[in-house]
Design a protein around this motif. Sequence first.
Motif, short mmCIF file in Angstrom:
data_model
loop_
_atom_site.label_atom_id
_atom_site.label_comp_id
_atom_site.label_asym_id
_atom_site.label_seq_id
_atom_site.Cartn_x
_atom_site.Cartn_y
_atom_site.Cartn_z
N HIS A 54 32.64 35.25 17.67
CA HIS A 54 33.65 34.09 18.61
C HIS A 54 35.15 35.02 17.97
O HIS A 54 35.19 34.89 16.45
N SER A 55 35.96 35.14 18.20
CA SER A 55 37.17 35.70 18.20
C SER A 55 38.33 34.67 18.73
O SER A 55 37.78 33.98 19.76
N LEU B 15 25.67 32.57 19.72
CA LEU B 15 25.72 33.33 20.87
C LEU B 15 25.21 34.60 21.11
O LEU B 15 25.23 35.10 20.80
N ALA B 16 25.22 34.29 22.74
CA ALA B 16 24.06 35.34 23.14
C ALA B 16 24.85 36.63 23.48
O ALA B 16 24.99 37.72 23.26
N SER B 17 25.93 36.73 23.44
CA SER B 17 27.64 37.70 24.17
C SER B 17 28.85 36.96 23.25
O SER B 17 29.23 35.75 23.20
N PRO B 18 30.07 37.88 22.62
CA PRO B 18 30.59 38.13 22.90
C PRO B 18 31.48 36.59 23.12
O PRO B 18 31.57 36.58 24.53
N HIS C 34 36.33 35.49 37.18
CA HIS C 34 35.70 35.71 35.40
C HIS C 34 34.81 34.85 35.07
O HIS C 34 34.69 33.49 35.73
N ASP C 35 33.96 34.96 33.87
CA ASP C 35 32.74 34.22 33.54
C ASP C 35 33.09 33.17 32.66
O ASP C 35 32.44 32.43 32.01
N GLY C 36 34.61 32.93 32.18
CA GLY C 36 35.00 31.72 31.53
C GLY C 36 34.32 32.29 29.83
O GLY C 36 34.23 30.89 28.82
N SER C 37 34.59 33.06 30.03
CA SER C 37 33.92 33.97 28.09
C SER C 37 34.98 33.97 27.06
O SER C 37 35.06 33.71 25.78
N PRO D 242 34.79 26.16 19.30
CA PRO D 242 33.86 26.07 19.58
C PRO D 242 33.09 25.82 19.68
O PRO D 242 31.53 24.93 20.22
N TYR D 243 32.31 26.73 19.19
CA TYR D 243 30.89 27.87 18.61
C TYR D 243 31.03 27.86 17.40
O TYR D 243 29.65 28.79 17.13
#
Length: 595
Positions: free
Chosen positions: A2-3, A246-249, A192-195, A240-241
């Motif tokens: 997570h960035s 996490l499965a993806s960044p 966008h996917d909200g990531s 938040p994570y």
Amino acid sequence: MHSLIVHQHLYQPPREDPWLEVVQTEPSAAPEHDWNARINRECYARLARAEAHHRDPRAAAHDSEAHAGVARVVNLYAWCSFDVGATLCEWLDHAAPDTLRAMQEGDAASVKRWGHGNAIAAPYHHVILPLASPRERRTEIRWGLRDFRRRFGRDAEGIWLPECAADEDTLDAVAAEGVRFTILAPYQVKGHDGSGMPVLWRGAAGRMLTIVPYDGSLAGDVAFGGLLGNPQALAQRFTPYRDAVLASPRCTTLATDGETFGHHHKSGDSTLLEALALISHFSSTRITNAAALVAAHPATQEVQLVSPSAWSCAHGIERWRSNCGCRLDGGKPARQQWRGPLRVALEQLAAHANEVYEREGTTIFRDNPWDVRDAYGDVVAQDGEALASFARNAVVDATNNEQVLRARELLELQRATLRLFTSCAWFFDEVDRIEVRQVLRYAARVLELSGTGSRLTPDVVQWLTAATNGLPGAATAGDVFVRDALPHRDQALRVAAAAMACAAAGTPASRMATYDIQTIGTEAEWQVSVTHRRTGAASRFTGVVHGRGAALNVRLHNTQHGEGAWEVVHPHEFPEDAARTLLARYANDDTALLG
């Protein structure tokens, strides 16, 4: 992984007097001289040396003031992504160079740490790019990129769009200049996917631009909620994570006005520092900047832009051209119908200025006048010899002094014309505000530099009169223009009078505001030559100094072209620094109150 990215949009509108190129006293900014100085003290300088204090473990849990000294001092420009408006940089150059140096050093430190710099560019003036013509949009972007390169010693990878105002043409213009990314609100992007990870915009012409969507909920809570009063709560929102696999960044980007941290929220800089210090211990979250994120995770997910859109208007970009209902005081009726007529009036004036520039520029410039204007971005933040050298290299005949001087005036005409559309003039609720007054002063300067002021001024006043809130007796932009913008005294004469008064007091000046000064003479008569450092325009005056203190006055006339009319100038008409210095000499005199 997570960035986390914290982006600060640092900006102040140009506040300089268009003739003197200095910021005059702004009483509403008290106790500081002006709003630039106040916000620098409350925010920009503090961000350069943010302090966190060690809490005394013996203090009661509710005692927020208990601490045991300074625990750390951090240049937050080294840890936060930021853009700094070029007009703010112009002021920082001479008024707060330590703050600007801290920004540059912070950017350099981030390049060393992450391989990519925290600083990103911005268009030179804070204009709503979707409302600009293609030519003006290109110049604003190019000037911003050129100024960024000069200040930070590298090409900008990203650019901040004023008010995040964007449409398809704006993103295409940005991509055409080789910029890699911009930062937008999540509701400005569809698909966008909200990531929070970078996404890809592709224009009709095939150009592509990466968009980093910021976290809108987080931005709202930081700017308008209570998050900047609690470092622990802010750190939790930044991570938040922290308990998730996490499965993806993922990325959390906070984007807000830099003034939030210290100006809008007292000690917000310290809260931000403490929150970043807390999460620096979390292995699940990595602090980074947008350029490094885009480089590490090239965008592949294509999205659509909500066009046009902005981060501070729910109606697209209507806040800057219509009575859309967006305003600061929601408790009052929406009476911003002055916005449209103000823009129309200034667009008419700009069209006139551009016609003058193109017609005359085609004759005296070696290259296309609009290409010359774009190149002017290399030196526009400077003055004196830098501008003179640029003009000599741009004209057909560098030995023709009149041609060089007119070239300098024409380029300054364009600078003043671009300043007309500073977005702040439309953002607030009333037409009779400091921001509108400022752009109207630039309008007066445009009229003067175009050489058609006496002929066109009545038309401009008429155009501006339509800009009013509609209430009986309410001020119009035309009233503001006549009262506060049109110069009622020749600016060079004001400077010459102050120079004579300084010479008579035994403190001759070689420079005052943006004028170079040469003074000769005695108490019986002074002769002064003043030369504007941006346009090169020179005038000669002869005069006599009478009285002292508040009763001081200078009687002088312009001798540039024979005998001019004699005029009397008093200290309150001098450039402020000169008046302040002269009057301070007599602050203890019995006559100080009687002038």
